[in-house]
Motif scaffolding. Structure first.
Motif, PDB file in Angstrom:
ATOM      1  N   GLY C 216       0.871  -1.241   0.091  1.00 29.26           N
ATOM      2  CA  GLY C 216       0.117   0.281  -0.042  1.00 29.26           C
ATOM      3  C   GLY C 216       0.911   1.338  -0.065  1.00 29.26           C
ATOM      4  O   GLY C 216       2.105   1.243   0.428  1.00 29.26           O
ATOM      5  N   LYS C 217       0.399   2.320  -0.647  1.00 28.72           N
ATOM      6  CA  LYS C 217       0.954   3.701  -0.500  1.00 28.72           C
ATOM      7  C   LYS C 217       0.193   4.797   0.147  1.00 28.72           C
ATOM      8  O   LYS C 217      -0.885   4.497   0.283  1.00 28.72           O
ATOM      9  CB  LYS C 217       1.440   3.825  -2.139  1.00 28.72           C
ATOM     10  N   GLN C 227      -1.402  12.806   8.534  1.00 31.80           N
ATOM     11  CA  GLN C 227      -1.276  11.492   8.493  1.00 31.80           C
ATOM     12  C   GLN C 227      -1.687  10.879   7.192  1.00 31.80           C
ATOM     13  O   GLN C 227      -2.367  11.229   6.452  1.00 31.80           O
ATOM     14  CB  GLN C 227      -2.222  10.890   9.607  1.00 31.80           C
ATOM     15  N   PRO C 228      -1.195   9.824   6.985  1.00 32.80           N
ATOM     16  CA  PRO C 228      -0.127   8.633   7.755  1.00 32.80           C
ATOM     17  C   PRO C 228       1.174   9.362   7.522  1.00 32.80           C
ATOM     18  O   PRO C 228       1.411  10.304   6.309  1.00 32.80           O
ATOM     19  CB  PRO C 228      -0.421   7.509   6.932  1.00 32.80           C
ATOM     20  N   TYR C 229       2.062   8.849   8.438  1.00 34.55           N
ATOM     21  CA  TYR C 229       3.357   9.256   8.357  1.00 34.55           C
ATOM     22  C   TYR C 229       4.369   8.609   7.370  1.00 34.55           C
ATOM     23  O   TYR C 229       5.260   8.915   6.721  1.00 34.55           O
ATOM     24  CB  TYR C 229       3.974   9.358   9.749  1.00 34.55           C
ATOM     25  N   LEU C 230       3.922   7.292   6.921  1.00 34.78           N
ATOM     26  CA  LEU C 230       4.367   6.490   6.302  1.00 34.78           C
ATOM     27  C   LEU C 230       4.423   6.742   4.729  1.00 34.78           C
ATOM     28  O   LEU C 230       3.311   6.922   4.454  1.00 34.78           O
ATOM     29  CB  LEU C 230       4.238   4.880   6.663  1.00 34.78           C
ATOM     30  N   ASP C 231       5.458   6.410   4.007  1.00 43.67           N
ATOM     31  CA  ASP C 231       5.174   6.495   2.610  1.00 43.67           C
ATOM     32  C   ASP C 231       4.159   5.339   1.990  1.00 43.67           C
ATOM     33  O   ASP C 231       3.644   5.394   1.161  1.00 43.67           O
ATOM     34  CB  ASP C 231       6.496   6.528   1.955  1.00 43.67           C
ATOM     35  N   GLY C 232       4.571   4.224   2.810  1.00 46.76           N
ATOM     36  CA  GLY C 232       3.831   2.938   2.407  1.00 46.76           C
ATOM     37  C   GLY C 232       4.057   1.843   3.328  1.00 46.76           C
ATOM     38  O   GLY C 232       4.750   2.073   4.390  1.00 46.76           O
ATOM     39  N   PHE C 233       3.453   0.748   2.960  1.00 44.24           N
ATOM     40  CA  PHE C 233       3.671  -0.640   3.803  1.00 44.24           C
ATOM     41  C   PHE C 233       3.782  -1.697   2.851  1.00 44.24           C
ATOM     42  O   PHE C 233       3.220  -1.788   1.715  1.00 44.24           O
ATOM     43  CB  PHE C 233       2.640  -0.721   4.949  1.00 44.24           C
TER      44      PHE C 233
END
Lengths: 323, 298, 538
Positions: C216-217, C227-233
């Motif tokens: 996911g991005k 949010q979200p803080y992440l670029d992806g998972f």
């Protein structure tokens, strides 16, 4: 020759049908179904009405004969059905994993050949010397080590050794990349299981190389070559090996066919998304549709390989054709 | 093995008459690997038979005060997560392994012998049907058979034996059949039939003795295979079950998670399996060398 | 405790200091990076409404929003629910506890660009609560109290209840209640979400390689600002525990959200020191031992009492918590909940006495009275190591110590459930209750003979009556009294089921993973919108 081929092909049909019958009824003899596992297996509430609805939707409440017809008729309409677990087409589920399993089978076979042929030759030429014994002990050890145990030791060993030497623990990647996309990452994942499996499967080929070569070395033409004073190396490379190779090639071909679907434990241990892992998962989920097709695929590969080998032999040895 | 050359008289391979210890010594010199295998096999049999005498502890009794102790003077190979002595469980595990190994090999090879000889002797439609069944079973994945057996009959040592034996029977039947076919072509079988001997007499007196060599080769090879298969099935959770001591079971679950801080938990049972299968295979190879004329040095 | 290294102790203390959470003040979050995590189960369909496995929640939940959810910054609380798609705080009921009115956020968009309105939420909950004939909905029974769902205008959703219920808000926060777009449901039907994803969650679906991973991005339009803080998972499938463990060690994955056994935690900490942070929590799952009352002599309450009296839960907690994912001694209710029995109340129950000898003597006496002094039976168990086989082997040892002769039958999952549900040919079985949002009143229905997931084969009208009274009771003190009565009846007087030990969740993860806080269930707090990576620690 054609008559022989036709006869052999026709004989494969009852085998396939028998396998279909066997897998169909065996699976349904196992208590429990995919709906129970899906809805009750997690320990959450399990509404019996929901489970019944799930069975209805998957056709599990249909009469056996209808279910069997659905299964078998799929081969004539080119519709192998959907996985009962994911709902995706089985051709898609299998196709995705086939690439990896094929690659592993090829790599492991190459490893096995690289081990078996030289060792088999050494073992035959140096028959009943300590070298022969060492080679045979080495190759039998390959069959004796349980593959699941070897896998754990390889991964843990890599982690401990890399941490000790480089400070950071390293292990092979746990998800698959195609070799055309990132060959290095692909190899760093697959080389370990390929070597472990190749070593294991080299044992039978080593023995076959040894015994086939021993047999040929006793043939008259080898004796003639020796009496002509030819160098031993030339005799083995030019004359003996060529004639000893056929049974070796056969055994390697049969093992290759087995490797495609047969790496059940190795794929588990190395987290490889291949047919073996899919197989364990679909059996564990009682995914009848998928399990049936996987079994039929394995049986088909087995039948075709044997067919090809038999026809090859018949072509080389006319006596077989007429017997 | 499918060539007519394999039709040998069993008596052919009798060794020259010498005192028995000397004959054994000769054999060991000719087959040092096989001799090593035989030693392992014999040691294992002794261990299994006298398990309750030689083992220091109760194999099933949990002792939470001694969980995961490292090898020491009291527990030579350490203890597992339930505080059970690993040496004891390995010794008792040999019992399970050998029982499964011999039972599967004997039933599998003998079943194959009967089926193979019958198939070759009667031929025709009987042979055709038997061979198709053999094809199906040989092509069929073992794990499905095992799961079906375990799930319908329940887990337990006897059912593991059934699961492993089923694929052995056709393997042996195929080899025996091809040897028996060659014998069937030999004139004396026809002569015996012409003399009006019964089928059973011909089969028992003439055909069975002549396929003893491949039968024994298959039998010895099956023992090692069965031990390894039992370990694999137990490892996959479809074999022998807790608290029965079995090597594959000892490697399952916790053993992998403890592999680093308690390496004795996975290492010793793994070595036990490896050594046992190694020994049986070496022994089996020696038997093959002795019985298979193609491999015998002349 | 020779197995606990000083390093481990330090880390454990650290995480306890923050109430079992990590992460400091909210200001320090860093942006960017991809979180790799391992998942030990497989994905069935993507449709949350019909599935029940965390194998689907872990990779798919980040794509969806919920109406309300467990507070991601305080997931340990069983009562702290916050708005996800609604605005403000979770509304209090009106009209005597039978009407809940939610204000919906405006400006929220689905990943396909369509705006989200109250109509989507109504359509979603109509699908969950009132599915048309033939449409599966696994948790329909959670919402028995709901009469209707209405959307009077585009930013208001009203739930009307048949009777007031303390189980409604927790049910609403169930992490499976993904909010779908009405347009998708109308255009593609009720099956579409099984194979397609269109949510409004913090991450946008990129790809799924079945059996291997889900990617996911970042959703740039996410409604929680910043949010979200992440670029992806990337959620990587790894069914074997040893692989998941090694993956964290070899940094192929940063975290696993279900839980590891204690030894695995120790190994990771010993190998990697402060590169590993450990979070631990009680877990809303419990293993039970269920006698089959269709079979002699388990129809006799004295025999069942003897079974539970023979088990030393207090010592078991001490030993098993070193080798298995179980720890806490508790009754029918999740141990940390206000409605749960405290220790004084527990020690009054059969099988929880502090004097083991007295307890075992009583067991022997009861068996003698019942005429089964030499009781011999088989324990049915599931072929899963953690914690089934460990707890099963422990139970057998406990019973043997009390003089009972018990063997074990371990079965793979399919035949195990067939034995419980269809064949019913067992003496005593290991059984399992595991729920997501802590909802004691709903969760304890497991002990009712009439429950769909009860395998004891009994009818106990007294217990049913207590439960029905409990359902209609609004105040907490009243609920507590009734639950004690229920507990006494189910575990002691009738000893229908034996509660063994509650699970204990241990999540050792790479220290650079920040913001994720352990919840008392592996189903909860998995949207990952507040998770970030501290690159200075990578």
């Amino acid at each position: 020759m054609y008559k022989y081929i036709i006869k052999r092909v026709l004989l494969a049909i009852p085998t396939l049908f028998g396998a279909a019958l066997l897998v169909f009824f065996l699976l349904r003899a196992i208590p429990g179904d995919v709906c129970e596992i899906r809805l009750a297996g997690t320990g959450l509430y399990a509404d019996p009405a929901e489970i019944e609805l799930c069975r209805d939707k998957l056709g599990l409440n249909d009469p056996m004969i209808v279910q069997f017809w659905d299964f078998v008729s799929g081969y004539f309409t080119w519709d192998l059905g959907d996985s009962m677990w994911t709902g995706k087409p089985i051709t898609f589920e299998i196709g995705l994993r086939f690439k990896l399993s094929l690659q592993i089978a090829i790599m492991a076979t190459l490893v096995a050949i690289a081990i078996a042929i030289p060792l088999g030759i050494i073992s035959a030429v140096k028959q009943d010397t300590w070298m022969d014994y060492a080679v045979r002990a080495f190759s039998i050890a390959g069959i004796a080590i349980p593959s699941f145990w070897l896998g754990i030791i390889i991964i843990l060993g890599l982690l401990i050794v890399t941490q000790h030497w480089f400070g950071a623990p390293w292990m092979p990647p746990i998800d698959y990349v195609s070799p055309f996309e990132d060959p290095l990452r692909n190899m760093s994942q697959l080389i370990w299981p390929a070597v472990a499996t190749g070593y294991r499967y080299s044992a039978v080929a080593t023995r076959m190389t040894r015994s086939a070569l021993l047999e040929v070395l006793r043939e008259d033409y080898v004796r003639t070559a020796r009496s002509k004073g030819l160098m031993e190396r030339v005799i083995i490379n030019r004359h003996a090996l060529k004639n000893a190779l056929l049974p070796v090639v056969t055994i390697i071909a049969i093992e290759f066919a087995f490797l495609i679907g047969g790496l059940v434990v190795t794929e588990q241990v190395f987290n490889l998304n291949g047919l073996g892992k899919l197989f364990v998962e679909s059996v564990g989920a009682q995914d009848f549709n998928l399990t049936q097709q996987l079994v039929m695929l394995v049986v088909l590969i087995f039948v075709i390989t044997n067919l090809v080998v038999d026809i090859l032999y018949a072509w080389l040895d006319p006596r077989i054709r007429y017997s | 093995m499918s060539t007519p050359q394999a039709t040998i008289e069993f008596e052919d391979i009798e060794l020259p008459k010498k005192p028995i210890p000397a004959r054994i010594w000769d054999l060991c010199k000719r087959q040092p690997l096989g001799a090593f295998g035989a030693v392992v096999v014999i040691a294992m049999i002794i261990m299994a038979v006298f398990a309750n005498v030689v083992s220091p502890y109760d194999p099933e009794r949990a002792d939470f005060a001694n969980m995961l102790t490292a090898p020491n003077i009291d527990y030579w190979l350490g203890t597992d997560a339930f505080g059970r002595d690993i040496l004891t469980r390995i010794i008792y595990g040999a019992r399970t392994a050998l029982f499964v190994g011999f039972a599967c090999a004997f039933v599998g090879a003998t079943g194959g012998l009967v089926l193979g000889v019958a198939s070759a002797y009667f031929g025709g439609i009987f042979d055709l049907i038997v061979q198709r069944i053999v094809d199906v079973v040989m092509a069929f994945p073992l794990i499905i058979l095992a799961l079906a057996v375990v799930a319908t009959l329940g887990t337990g040592t006897e059912n593991v034996i059934i699961a492993i034996t089923i694929p052995f029977i056709p393997q042996c039947a195929r080899v025996v059949r091809s040897n028996a076919l060659a014998i069937r072509e030999i004139p004396y079988v026809d002569a015996a039939r012409a003399l009006g001997f019964s089928d059973s007499r011909i089969i028992l007196r003439h055909m069975v003795p002549n396929v003893m060599a491949p039968y024994l080769i298959m039998l010895t090879a099956f023992v090692g295979q069965a031990i390894l298969l039992e370990a694999s099935l137990s490892y996959l959770g479809m074999g022998v079950q807790e608290p029965t001591p079995a090597w594959g079971l000892m490697l399952q679950g916790g053993a992998e998670e403890f592999a680093e801080s308690a390496p004795w938990v996975p290492i010793f049972p793994g070595l036990a399996i490896t050594l046992a299968v190694f020994g049986f295979n070496l022994f089996g190879d020696a038997v093959r060398d002795l019985l298979d004329p193609k491999l015998r040095t002349r | 405790m020779k197995r606990f290294s000083p390093k481990l102790a330090a880390v454990a203390v650290l995480s306890c200091a923050f109430g079992l959470g990590v992460g400091g003040p909210a200001a320090a979050q860093e942006r960017g990076g991809v979180l790799n995590f391992v998942v030990g189960s497989k994905i069935p369909s993507y449709d949350g409404h019909r599935e029940t496995t965390f194998g689907m929640i872990h990779p798919i939940a980040p794509f969806y929003s919920l109406l309300i959810r467990v507070n991601p910054d305080n997931p340990q609380s069983a009562t702290d629910f916050v708005c996800d798609l609604c605005e403000g705080s979770v509304p209090k009921p009106t009209e005597g506890g039978t009407k809940y009115t939610f204000k919906i956020r405006s400006g929220v968009k689905f990943h396909d660009g369509a705006p989200l309105s109250s109509a989507d939420i109504k359509a979603t909950y109509d699908k969950i609560i009132f599915p048309p004939e033939g449409v599966p909905s696994a948790r329909k029974a959670f919402f028995k109290m709901v009469e209707s769902v209405e959307a009077p205008d585009s930013t208001t959703v009203v739930f009307k209840l048949k009777f007031p219920s303390g189980a409604f808000i927790p049910a609403l926060a169930t992490p499976f209640n993904f909010v779908y777009s009405k347009k998708d449901l109308d255009a593609h039907g009720y099956e579409w979400h099984g194979k397609n994803i269109n949510g409004s969650g913090p991450f946008v679906f990129v790809q799924h390689q079945p059996g291997s991973f889900v990617e996911g991005k970042r959703n740039g339009n996410y409604h929680h600002s910043g949010q979200p803080y992440l670029d992806g998972f990337k959620a990587i499938s790894a069914p074997k525990m040893a692989i998941r463990l090694n993956a964290i060690r070899g940094d192929r994955a940063a975290i696993e959200f279900r839980g590891f056994p204690p030894k695995a935690r120790d190994d990771l900490v010993n190998a990697l020191g402060d590169k590993i942070t450990v979070q631990e929590s009680d877990w809303n799952c419990v293993l039970l031992s269920t006698p089959n009352q269709m079979r002699e002599p388990f129809d006799d309450p004295r025999v069942r009492q003897a079974l539970t009296l023979s088990v030393d839960r207090w010592a078991g907690s001490k030993y098993l918590s070193e080798i298995a994912i179980v720890k806490t001694v508790g009754g029918v209710v999740f141990p940390n909940h206000p409605l749960a029995a405290n220790k004084d109340e527990l020690t009054q129950l059969a099988g929880y006495w502090t004097d083991l000898n007295k307890s075992r003597a009583r067991a022997t006496q009861l068996l003698k009275q019942a005429g089964h002094s030499d009781l011999k039976f088989e324990l049915n168990n599931r072929g899963v190591d953690q914690p089934y086989k460990v707890v099963g082997t422990w139970l057998i040892d406990q019973w043997r110590q009390a003089g009972l002769n018990v063997t074990q039958r371990v079965q793979p999952t399919p035949p195990f459930y067939a034995t419980l549900r269809k064949k019913k040919d067992f003496d005593v079985s290991v059984d399992f209750n595991c729920q997501s949002v802590i909802n004691p009143i709903a969760d304890i229905s497991k002990f009712l003979g009439s429950a769909g997931n009860n395998y004891g084969n009994y009818q106990d009208q007294v217990l049913e009556d207590i439960y029905n009274e409990l359902l209609q009771t609004g105040d907490e003190a009243g609920q507590r009294t009734l639950i004690r009565k229920y507990e006494k009846r189910a575990l002691d007087e009738m000893a229908h089921l034996g509660v063994t030990l509650w699970w204990y969740k241990i999540n050792p993860h790479r220290s650079y993973v920040k913001g994720w806080k352990i919840a008392p269930s592996h189903y909860l707090n998995q949207q990952l919108d507040n998770v970030w990576l501290d690159k200075s620690l990578m």
